[in-house]
Design a protein around this motif. Structure first.
Motif, PDB file in Angstrom:
ATOM      1  N   ILE A   1      19.174  85.204 143.464  1.00  0.00           N
ATOM      2  CA  ILE A   1      20.308  84.800 144.302  1.00  0.00           C
ATOM      3  C   ILE A   1      21.632  85.135 143.614  1.00  0.00           C
ATOM      4  O   ILE A   1      22.546  85.702 144.235  1.00  0.00           O
ATOM      5  CB  ILE A   1      20.236  83.287 144.623  1.00  0.00           C
ATOM      6  N   VAL A   2      21.691  84.822 142.336  1.00  0.00           N
ATOM      7  CA  VAL A   2      22.932  85.089 141.595  1.00  0.00           C
ATOM      8  C   VAL A   2      23.192  86.604 141.542  1.00  0.00           C
ATOM      9  O   VAL A   2      24.334  87.056 141.657  1.00  0.00           O
ATOM     10  CB  VAL A   2      22.872  84.464 140.182  1.00  0.00           C
TER      11      VAL A   2
ATOM     12  N   VAL B  78      28.011  91.444 145.369  1.00  0.00           N
ATOM     13  CA  VAL B  78      29.054  91.442 146.389  1.00  0.00           C
ATOM     14  C   VAL B  78      30.410  91.114 145.775  1.00  0.00           C
ATOM     15  O   VAL B  78      31.384  91.832 145.998  1.00  0.00           O
ATOM     16  CB  VAL B  78      28.720  90.452 147.529  1.00  0.00           C
ATOM     17  N   VAL B  79      30.467  90.060 144.965  1.00  0.00           N
ATOM     18  CA  VAL B  79      31.803  89.659 144.468  1.00  0.00           C
ATOM     19  C   VAL B  79      32.346  90.676 143.464  1.00  0.00           C
ATOM     20  O   VAL B  79      33.566  90.798 143.300  1.00  0.00           O
ATOM     21  CB  VAL B  79      31.825  88.233 143.863  1.00  0.00           C
TER      22      VAL B  79
ATOM     23  N   ARG C  27      30.256  95.870 143.985  1.00  0.00           N
ATOM     24  CA  ARG C  27      29.290  96.968 143.882  1.00  0.00           C
ATOM     25  C   ARG C  27      28.473  97.147 145.158  1.00  0.00           C
ATOM     26  O   ARG C  27      27.936  98.212 145.404  1.00  0.00           O
ATOM     27  CB  ARG C  27      28.367  96.762 142.670  1.00  0.00           C
ATOM     28  N   VAL C  28      28.395  96.088 145.930  1.00  0.00           N
ATOM     29  CA  VAL C  28      27.658  96.188 147.198  1.00  0.00           C
ATOM     30  C   VAL C  28      28.553  95.627 148.311  1.00  0.00           C
ATOM     31  O   VAL C  28      29.193  94.587 148.125  1.00  0.00           O
ATOM     32  CB  VAL C  28      26.325  95.407 147.123  1.00  0.00           C
ATOM     33  N   ALA C  29      28.601  96.344 149.406  1.00  0.00           N
ATOM     34  CA  ALA C  29      29.395  95.852 150.545  1.00  0.00           C
ATOM     35  C   ALA C  29      28.661  94.684 151.188  1.00  0.00           C
ATOM     36  O   ALA C  29      27.435  94.729 151.347  1.00  0.00           O
ATOM     37  CB  ALA C  29      29.596  96.968 151.559  1.00  0.00           C
TER      38      ALA C  29
ATOM     39  N   ASN D 216      27.538  79.143 149.060  1.00  0.00           N
ATOM     40  CA  ASN D 216      27.693  78.738 150.467  1.00  0.00           C
ATOM     41  C   ASN D 216      29.150  78.704 150.911  1.00  0.00           C
ATOM     42  O   ASN D 216      29.433  78.764 152.101  1.00  0.00           O
ATOM     43  CB  ASN D 216      27.068  77.354 150.697  1.00  0.00           C
ATOM     44  N   ASN D 217      30.057  78.572 149.940  1.00  0.00           N
ATOM     45  CA  ASN D 217      31.465  78.400 150.315  1.00  0.00           C
ATOM     46  C   ASN D 217      32.353  79.584 149.952  1.00  0.00           C
ATOM     47  O   ASN D 217      33.562  79.507 150.125  1.00  0.00           O
ATOM     48  CB  ASN D 217      32.013  77.114 149.679  1.00  0.00           C
ATOM     49  N   ASP D 218      31.760  80.658 149.455  1.00  0.00           N
ATOM     50  CA  ASP D 218      32.578  81.812 149.100  1.00  0.00           C
ATOM     51  C   ASP D 218      32.777  82.690 150.332  1.00  0.00           C
ATOM     52  O   ASP D 218      31.825  83.290 150.835  1.00  0.00           O
ATOM     53  CB  ASP D 218      31.895  82.613 147.973  1.00  0.00           C
ATOM     54  N   PRO D 219      34.015  82.793 150.821  1.00  0.00           N
ATOM     55  CA  PRO D 219      34.257  83.530 152.070  1.00  0.00           C
ATOM     56  C   PRO D 219      33.890  85.012 151.965  1.00  0.00           C
ATOM     57  O   PRO D 219      33.578  85.651 152.964  1.00  0.00           O
ATOM     58  CB  PRO D 219      35.760  83.358 152.313  1.00  0.00           C
TER      59      PRO D 219
END
Ligand code: 26W
Length: 820
Positions: free
Chosen positions: A570-571, A577-578, A581-583, A620-623
């Motif tokens: 999961i991490v 994403v953050v 490197r991946v859209a 869960n809360n990262d837009p």
């Protein structure tokens, strides 16, 4: 009796809506003492349960009478745990009353679902072992096997888990607060169980005998539970013992006219069955636990010998009458107890008693972890059960003589095989192996490793004792009740009969090629996801999005099961994403569900629970993730929640280090409900994969021999972190405090444990796991092909019915006949 009605048990109420309504109102009015208009939910639930009971009682009484008269061999299943789950729905199904009850209640203005929801589940077990025992009593009844389940009626079952700031807090499980409508207390059938004191020899008319002079005793009061077979009219008994103070107790030991002391004595006695030990796999060696074990085993043997066996029974024939199946080592003290009864009380000579005992016990082992093998110190045993310690010593002496005869004066071997170790500890698994007619593991790989590793020298000496019985699960609870929509679909295709002949699911193979059937199957899965969404919304405020792949890992929290490997996945997805490197649009939307309780004293397991919640709170809360990854960790995972989660799952996580999970049974429940497995070659995963085929299973990780090899070569987890960029990033992110508001210390112990110790080789399997998860995403992209695989999983896993397991026990170990 002369009255015609008195010649047999009263007949059941008529199985009609009117009959049910009448019986229900009778119970409500007469037993609860309330009118329907004034009844609370509890009143209605209790009256409903009593009504269902009333329909089963006549068969139950009849089966008990027959079992007493029948000469056939019976099984006494001895288990410290029974993780039963809710009873109402199961008993309605078994008695064929579901529709009648639904209609009858509706006619009384009651929604049966609110009644189902009202029941507090009896959680008298920790996990796999306890749930297996519950599945087995269901199958024993369904197959009409003459049998009794014996165990402990804990006043508090497995703790209720709540989260505070993401950390586990344990609350007592007061499941009996409102009373249980399913039990029958029988104080008149109580047994006395004694403890401590000393032993002595005496002259018994020229024969020198030993006897035990105990210091104190408690009363064991049985509570009987009905175990109905599935629509076969059979009702077996589960007999759970509760500890109470005896009169003798407070008189002899405590009562010196001191009222307060006398009440204290009462409390002391009742402590024995007060609470289930929540340790799963790390025995604590606690005195109270040994008291519990001896308490239920001594009461059960006494019950069998004095209440079930006829009075004039020739004990030489005992092996033709009964087999005591030992569910792991917890009841193994039954072996010296049987010897004590036969030799000291029934006055058989030692050799005759030992010949009988060896045929009357069989032992099931449920683990491979060395730290999970129970040992009791000689000191504790000598204090609490002095006569049993003497008997164990004699069993050991005679056994070691046989070892010497066979292998010569090989002192190392003698030390290795001794039941009593050099550290003055009694190895209960060895005692069970020496005493038992058979020893079985719970999956093919597990049984093989038992023979090759844990009990290798015993296998060399007595290979004929060893066998395998692969675990199973009851399809009544885990398919029919948990997944009514799938069950309807199966019945529409195959007709009835498959629930008690689960191999018939094979006939679904051809339906996997039918687009209409696939569409209907996919609809069932979608409906189960919505049902889970409703449950979790109401329970914990979690949402399950329709278009997410539902990826589920539910089981006890233990390092060997590797919840941290799932977290690293999961991490990794998050970090991809953050870091840009991946859209985010390239992410397959997934919801990860965890369910897990940690033993209250297991610090690392509790830290991992905290970490799961912490990762969830951030992800869960990262837009930036646009809601494409969700981590859902409902507290207090139990049988009731399992019945909702499993039917909704797309992906089943069975990711233990190869060679550590004895079998697993959750893995079977998921496959039978059409989830695909991502898993290692461990426990029953091996057999699942063989059956469903490699195309319908995501295998990853080292095999057991590869694990051994890497371990022998000197495992250095840091090297695996060095070699995989993404693994390092994931570990760094956790270590950086990204999930603990910048505090690096909170999860540092988890990260350094992985980097510098990693007993269960999470880092070594990471790369392979991530690659397998990528195959999962690719496969899920073709939804129709995925559904086809899911159907094939259902079609090919009928083998895992606990009915098959019980048949295997009968063929390989018990050699019993079904009741007439
Ligand atoms: C306190 C000591 C202790 C030691 C072992 C408590 C409980 C245990 C059990 C053996 C743990 C257990 O539940 N084992 C599981 O048994 C299941 C049923 O056979 C298997 O499917 C699981 O793989 C196994 O871990």
């Amino acid at each position: 009796a002369t009255h015609p009605l008195a010649l047999a048990p009263v007949s059941s109420p008529p199985a009609t809506v009117d009959g049910f309504v009448r019986e229900f109102l009778l119970n409500l009015n007469m037993e609860r003492g309330v009118a329907l208009s004034a009844a609370t939910e509890t009143d209605k639930y209790m009256a409903l349960a009593a009504t269902v009971r009333d329909y089963l009682v006549a068969r139950w009484l009849e089966d008990q009478r027959r079992q007493r008269e029948d000469q056939r061999k019976a099984v006494c299943y001895l288990s410290a745990e029974y993780l039963l789950g809710r009873q109402l729905d199961n008993n309605l199904l078994a008695s064929g009353l579901t529709d009648i009850a639904t209609e009858a209640l509706a006619a009384c203005g009651i929604d049966i679902d609110t009644m189902r929801a009202h029941e507090v589940e009896p959680g008298l077990g920790n996990g796999g072992l306890g749930r297996l025992a519950a599945c087995f009593v269901d199958s024993l009844a369904t197959l009409s096997v003459p049998s009794i389940g014996y165990g402990i009626r804990y006043e508090y079952g497995i703790f209720r888990q709540v989260f505070r700031g993401g950390e586990q807090i344990e609350k007592p499980d007061a499941w009996l607060a409102l009373g249980s409508p399913w039990e029958f207390r029988h104080p008149e059938a109580a047994q006395t169980v004694s403890f401590a004191g000393h032993t002595e020899t005496y002259d018994d008319g020229g024969v020198i005998r030993s006897r035990w002079v105990p210091a104190w005793s408690v009363r064991a009061v049985p509570y009987n539970y009905m175990v109905p077979g599935y629509q076969n009219g059979r009702v077996n008994t589960l007999r759970l013992w509760s500890a109470e103070a005896t009169k003798a107790f407070d008189l002899r030991t405590f009562n010196s006219g001191d009222y307060v002391e006398a009440v204290r004595a009462q409390t002391f006695a009742e402590n024995i069955s007060k609470v289930l030990y929540p340790e799963d796999s790390t025995p604590q060696g606690k005195e109270l636990r040994l008291q519990q074990q001896y308490f239920f085993v001594a009461a059960s043997i006494a019950d069998y010998m004095t209440k079930v066996l006829p009075e004039d029974f020739d004990l030489e024939d005992l092996p033709d009458r009964v087999i005591f199946q030992l569910n792991d080592t917890h009841p193994v003290i039954a072996v010296p107890e049987m010897m004590r009864v036969l030799v000291d009380e029934r006055k058989l000579d030692w050799d005759a008693a030992w010949a009988i005992t060896q045929k009357c016990f069989a032992y099931t082992c449920h683990t491979l972890l060395p730290e999970a093998l129970e040992v009791w110190s000689v000191d504790l045993l000598g204090r609490l059960l002095p006569r049993h310690l003497e008997i164990i010593y004699r069993i050991n002496d005679e056994f070691l003589l046989r070892v010497r005869e066979r292998f010569g004066d090989d002192e190392q071997r003698l030390r290795d095989m001794s039941i009593v170790s050099e550290h003055r500890a009694v190895r209960m698994a060895y005692l069970a192996t020496v005493a038992g007619a058979k020893v079985n593991g719970v999956a093919e790989l597990h049984s093989q490793l038992l023979r090759e590793k844990v009990l290798h020298q015993f296998d060399e000496m007595m290979p004929e004792k060893f066998t395998n019985v692969t675990n199973g699960v009851t399809p009544r609870r885990f398919v029919r009740l948990a997944n009514p929509k799938l069950s309807e679909l199966i019945t529409a295709a195959l007709g009835t009969g498959w629930l008690t002949d689960l191999e018939r699911l094979r006939e679904l193979e051809s339906y996997a090629e039918d687009p209409d059937f696939r569409a209907a199957f996919a609809d069932v899965k979608a409906a189960n996801k919505r049902r889970l969404n409703d449950v979790l919304m109401k329970r914990d405020g979690f949402e399950i999005a329709d278009d997410h792949l539902l990826d589920v890992m539910v089981k006890r929290l233990h390092e060997y099961k590797r919840q941290t490997l799932k977290l690293l996945h999961i991490v990794t997805l998050y970090e991809r994403v953050v870091s840009g490197r991946v859209a985010v649009s390239d992410l397959q939307p997934r919801t990860f569900i965890f369910g897990a309780k940690a033993a209250p004293g297991y610090a690392m397991a509790k830290r991992v629970i905290h970490l799961i919640n912490a990762v969830g709170a951030v992800v869960n809360n990262d837009p930036r993730l646009e809601g494409r990854l969700k981590v859902v960790f409902p507290p207090n995972y139990n049988v009731t929640l399992a019945e909702r989660v499993i039917p909704a799952a797309d992906l089943s996580e069975q990711i233990s280090l190869a060679g550590k999970e004895a079998s697993g049974t959750g893995n079977m429940k998921f496959a039978l409900n059409g989830a695909l497995t991502i898993g290692t070659d461990d426990g029953a995963n091996v057999e699942i994969r063989e059956l469903v085929g490699d195309d319908n299973f995501f295998l990853f990780g080292m095999s057991e021999p590869e694990v051994e090899e890497l371990w022998a070569a000197g495992y250095r987890p840091g090297e695996f972190a060095q070699a995989d960029d993404e693994l390092r990033r994931a570990l760094d992110l956790i270590g950086s405090g990204a999930f603990s508001e910048g505090d690096r210390s909170t999860f540092e112990p988890v990260v350094s444990n992985l980097l510098y110790d990693d007993r269960f080789m999470v880092l070594a399997d990471y790369t392979s796991y991530i690659a397998a998860q990528e195959r999962v995403d690719a496969a899920y992209a073709d939804r129709d092909a995925w559904t086809r695989s899911a159907i094939l999983n259902v079609a090919r896993t009928g083998f895992f019915s606990s009915d098959r397991s019980i048949r295997d026990y009968i063929d390989r170990i018990w050699h019993t006949q079904p009741a007439r």
